[in-house]
Design an enzyme around this catalytic site. Structure first.
Site, PDB file in Angstrom:
ATOM      1  N   LYS A  19       0.829  -1.212   0.000  1.00  0.00           N
ATOM      2  CA  LYS A  19       0.000   0.000   0.000  1.00  0.00           C
ATOM      3  C   LYS A  19       0.868   1.270   0.000  1.00  0.00           C
ATOM      4  CE  LYS A  19      -4.169  -2.042   0.915  1.00  0.00           C
ATOM      5  NZ  LYS A  19      -3.835  -3.472   0.886  1.00  0.00           N
TER       6      LYS A  19
HETATM    7  C1  PLP Z   1      -4.361  -4.565   0.419  1.00  0.00           C
HETATM    8  C2  PLP Z   1      -3.575  -5.816   0.466  1.00  0.00           C
HETATM    9  C3  PLP Z   1      -3.798  -6.855  -0.464  1.00  0.00           C
HETATM   10  C4  PLP Z   1      -4.904  -6.811  -1.494  1.00  0.00           C
HETATM   11  O1  PLP Z   1      -4.690  -5.868  -2.510  1.00  0.00           O
HETATM   12  P1  PLP Z   1      -5.897  -5.411  -3.466  1.00  0.00           P
HETATM   13  O2  PLP Z   1      -5.321  -4.353  -4.331  1.00  0.00           O
HETATM   14  O3  PLP Z   1      -6.987  -4.899  -2.556  1.00  0.00           O
HETATM   15  O4  PLP Z   1      -6.344  -6.598  -4.229  1.00  0.00           O
HETATM   16  C5  PLP Z   1      -2.975  -7.973  -0.394  1.00  0.00           C
HETATM   17  N1  PLP Z   1      -2.006  -8.081   0.535  1.00  0.00           N
HETATM   18  C6  PLP Z   1      -1.762  -7.094   1.443  1.00  0.00           C
HETATM   19  C7  PLP Z   1      -0.695  -7.297   2.442  1.00  0.00           C
HETATM   20  C8  PLP Z   1      -2.538  -5.942   1.439  1.00  0.00           C
HETATM   21  O5  PLP Z   1      -2.300  -4.972   2.356  1.00  0.00           O
END
Ligand code: PLP
Length: 461
Positions: free
Chosen positions: A108
């Protein structure tokens, strides 16, 4: 470069407007009116150079290239690894794209660091201040707190469910020490936090008074920023070699970013498998065309405990030949009844977009973490393990498998220890995390109280 809504009726807007708005006024999601064509990354081109080129193409006339480059340099200068998104080999024909070298150890950060720079730049130019509100089940809140800490034109309000995020996740949100970051611990679950945020957006009067904005998974800036590492991975592994990406998925923003990279000419071809946990909504969607509302199950990969993958709407828009009316009808039905089915003609096109999904059980996820450390000596987080487990069972097509590592193992030490018997320490750069002072305010599930607290910050009361 204009952005249009997946529901077809909102007026087109420029890049900055689309990103500051988040959701389009007709309830749809913004997508580029046409896909820009961008030359692929070259081997040796730095991450910041590629990010600047790609994000400039998406920004069009809304930002000049030198500005975009400055924003990217600041955003990606915060990463602990000079490559930002390095590749490591996990086995014959299998690479891991490490996306967890940012300040809060989760992918993120890649999008959030850029968004914070973009918001602060655009709002300062317009002489405006905004309140960014986000509900988090863990990773988004920390990434947003780290990115917006000290921003001059943004107050960030994070709603997290009290006692339902991991200690490390909470510390990343509550210890920034910045006075523009406001943490609200809500005595309820994530869905309640999310519902409060939705209610605040629905209250036009309140939203206008505090300059409300959101940076959740559907914000176009997140998708645009995430398409960059697909381009750098392609360059690093050989410009014309076909790659198959395995993407641990929840709201599908990450997998969508791969599709976007391909549409813009950044990849040699496109194939991505969404790896999901026991919340198999995406697997069901691709296999049967059926969407249905239901409670999410708690799994060892909590960031993927999602039953309505919000970015699927953008995929559907493409599969429906960009027919916004058809998308609007489908989501209307879904909102009214809690279920909807993708028309057969659209399913046909969906099957030709290079995307699919596979689910992994909780037991298989933990077993994979143990197997991975036995084979490579490396510890992976449970989300990444869902991906590597899928990669292990895919048929060999000659493509090189690239699994996205979405978080650092140290963010989920309890699960790592349960699965592997090993302790995992935070990287040295986060070592002081546990000694810093935590700042957060507890609230009952009381929308009025949260709204008043936001108003008080904005009016200096
Ligand atoms: C947010 C997140 C995901 C999922 O990503 P998306 O873009 O919502 O599909 C997977 N792994 C981690 C560690 C995350 O923080």
């Amino acid at each position: 470069m204009h952005y249009i809504s997946t529901r077809g009726t909102a007026p087109p807007v420029d890049f900055v407007t689309a990103c500051l708005a988040g959701l389009a006024p007709d309830g749809g999601l913004y997508v580029p009116a046409r896909w820009p064509q961008i030359s692929p990354a070259r081997a040796g081109e730095s991450y910041i150079e590629v990010a600047s080129r790609v994000l400039s193409a998406f920004a069009g006339d809304a930002l000049d290239p030198a500005t975009v480059e400055a924003l990217c340099a600041r955003a990606y200068g915060t990463f602990a690894h000079h490559s930002v998104a390095p590749l490591v080999q996990a086995g014959p024909n299998h690479f891991i794209l490490e996306l967890h070298h940012g300040p809060t150890l989760a992918f993120k950060d890649v999008a959030m660091q850029f968004i914070a720079q973009l918001y602060d730049h655009a709002l300062s130019q317009q002489g405006q201040r905004m309140s960014v509100v986000c509900a988090t089940s863990g990773d988004t809140g920390g990434a947003a707190a780290a990115a917006f800490a000290g921003a001059s034109a943004v107050d960030l309000f994070i709603l997290h469910p009290h006692d339902r995020v991991s200690p490390v996740q909470r510390l990343f949100m509550t210890t920034t020490g910045a006075d523009n970051i406001h943490n609200f611990a809500i005595d309820s679950d994530f869905d309640a936090c999310q519902a409060m945020v939705k209610a605040m957006f629905a209250d036009r009067d309140f939203a206008g008074r505090v300059g409300l904005s959101g940076v959740n998974s559907i914000n176009w800036a997140r998708i645009a920023a995430q398409s960059v590492y697909y381009a750098t991975a392609q360059a690093a592994l050989g410009g014309d070699r076909p790659l198959r990406f395995i993407v641990p998925s929840g709201n599908m923003g990450d997998a969508l970013a791969g599709y976007v990279a391909a549409r813009c000419g950044l990849l040699a071809g496109f194939e991505a498998v969404c790896a999901v946990n026991e919340n198999r909504a995406l697997e069901t969607l691709f296999a049967t065309g059926k969407m249905s509302r239901g409670a999410s199950l708690a799994t060892p990969s909590p960031a993927m405990d999602i039953t309505v993958p919000s970015n699927f709407e953008r995929i559907l828009f493409e599969a429906a030949g960009r027919d916004g009316e058809q998308v609007a009808t489908l989501y209307d039905t879904y909102a009214r009844t809690g279920a909807a089915e993708i028309p057969a003609s659209v399913r046909g096109s969906l099957g030709c977009m290079g995307l699919s999904a596979r689910a992994v059980s909780n037991a298989a996820t933990l077993a994979e973490m143990a197997r991975y450390v036995a084979e490579t000596g490396g510890l992976i987080c449970p989300h990444t393990a869902v991906g590597t487990c899928v990669a292990r069972h895919l048929p060999d097509t000659g493509a090189v498998n690239v699994t996205l590592s979405t978080a650092h193992a140290a963010k989920f030490p309890e699960t790592v220890s349960e699965a592997t018997g090993q302790a995992v320490a935070l990287p040295a750069r986060c070592a002081g995390l546990r000694d810093r002072e935590e700042v957060f305010t507890r609230f009952g599930p009381d929308l009025a109280a949260v709204r008043d607290a936001i108003l008080a910050v904005r009016t200096g009361a």
